[in-house]
Motif scaffolding. Sequence first.
Motif, short mmCIF file in Angstrom:
data_model
loop_
_atom_site.label_atom_id
_atom_site.label_comp_id
_atom_site.label_asym_id
_atom_site.label_seq_id
_atom_site.Cartn_x
_atom_site.Cartn_y
_atom_site.Cartn_z
N LYS A 14 0.84 -1.22 0.00
CA LYS A 14 0.00 0.00 0.00
C LYS A 14 0.87 1.27 0.00
O LYS A 14 0.65 2.18 -0.79
N THR A 16 4.08 1.66 -0.69
CA THR A 16 4.91 1.73 -1.90
C THR A 16 4.10 2.24 -3.09
O THR A 16 4.53 3.14 -3.82
N ARG A 114 11.10 -6.59 5.49
CA ARG A 114 10.98 -5.16 5.75
C ARG A 114 11.70 -4.84 7.06
O ARG A 114 11.54 -5.53 8.05
N1 LIG Z 1 5.05 -5.57 -6.26
C1 LIG Z 1 6.03 -5.73 -5.35
N2 LIG Z 1 7.00 -6.65 -5.59
C2 LIG Z 1 7.97 -6.87 -4.68
N3 LIG Z 1 8.08 -6.22 -3.49
C3 LIG Z 1 7.17 -5.29 -3.21
C4 LIG Z 1 6.10 -4.98 -4.11
N4 LIG Z 1 5.34 -4.00 -3.55
C5 LIG Z 1 5.90 -3.73 -2.35
N5 LIG Z 1 7.00 -4.48 -2.14
C6 LIG Z 1 7.84 -4.52 -0.92
O1 LIG Z 1 7.06 -5.25 0.04
C7 LIG Z 1 7.19 -4.69 1.33
C8 LIG Z 1 5.82 -4.28 1.83
O2 LIG Z 1 5.40 -3.13 1.13
P1 LIG Z 1 4.71 -1.92 1.89
O3 LIG Z 1 4.52 -0.81 0.90
O4 LIG Z 1 5.42 -1.58 3.16
O5 LIG Z 1 3.28 -2.60 2.24
P2 LIG Z 1 2.07 -2.12 3.16
O6 LIG Z 1 2.13 -0.63 3.24
O7 LIG Z 1 0.85 -2.63 2.47
O8 LIG Z 1 2.23 -2.82 4.47
C9 LIG Z 1 8.16 -3.51 1.20
O9 LIG Z 1 9.46 -3.94 1.57
C10 LIG Z 1 8.10 -3.16 -0.28
O10 LIG Z 1 9.31 -2.59 -0.74
#
Ligand SMILES: Nc1ncnc2c1ncn2[C@@H]1O[C@H](COP(=O)(O)OP(=O)(O)O)[C@@H](O)[C@H]1O
Length: 166
Positions: A14, A16, A114
């Motif tokens: 979300k 990202t 993460r």
């Molecule tokens: N499509 C994707 N492919 C691989 N890694 C991803 C992808 N989208 C996000 N990530 C990675 O996955 C992890 C979780 O993303 P994040 O944005 O923190 O999720 P959320 O906000 O939904 O908890 C982060 O380390 C991010 O860099």
Amino acid sequence: MQHLLVMGVCGTGKSTVAKAVSDSLGATFIEADDHHSPEAKARMTSGLPLTDAHRWGWLDRIAGAADARPGRVVIACSALKEAYRERLRVTLNPMGIIHLYGDKTLLAARMAARRDHFMPVSLLESQFADLETPTGPEVLALDVALSRSDVIARACDFSRTMLDRA
Ligand SMILES: Nc1ncnc2c1ncn2[C@@H]1O[C@H](COP(=O)(O)OP(=O)(O)O)[C@@H](O)[C@H]1O
Ligand SMILES: O=C(O)[C@H](O)[C@@H](O)[C@H](O)[C@H](O)COP(=O)(O)O
């Protein structure tokens, strides 16, 4: 339409995706995690999920922050239940929705990789239990098994279409 919600369980990307979409569209980015109380964050860090009672005020702060910004706003917020999305819509209506979804094993691996995040992988179970899948013409569902660049490209296309609507 001025408001877009990027939702889903933890680890779906979300933050990202919402950040990338807001950068691409020149919109304001709102990170729901920044609006949790310290107590709510401590609770999650200790492995306890939030309840509805914890979430109402949080959702109202997020909606208030979005409503206070002029122009387009993209919000990264789990908003797992329909009632939570309805709560946001009290202030933010209409609101486009991008639902990021993925396989639990994949999401657990992404969360584990993460660094410095308060949300433990163990809370993935309760996130899935709370999830109510959104439906309707204002919703795009995206499988996050796709590459990061594919997810972002599709999210940007949808967002442009939605935000250009009256
Ligand atoms: N499509 C994707 N492919 C691989 N890694 C991803 C992808 N989208 C996000 N990530 C990675 O996955 C992890 C979780 O993303 P994040 O944005 O923190 O999720 P959320 O906000 O939904 O908890 C982060 O380390 C991010 O860099
Ligand atoms: O980045 C993440 O891991 C998630 O966004 C995570 O922080 C969480 O989903 C909510 O902020 C907690 O609230 P909910 O229990 O309502 O999802």
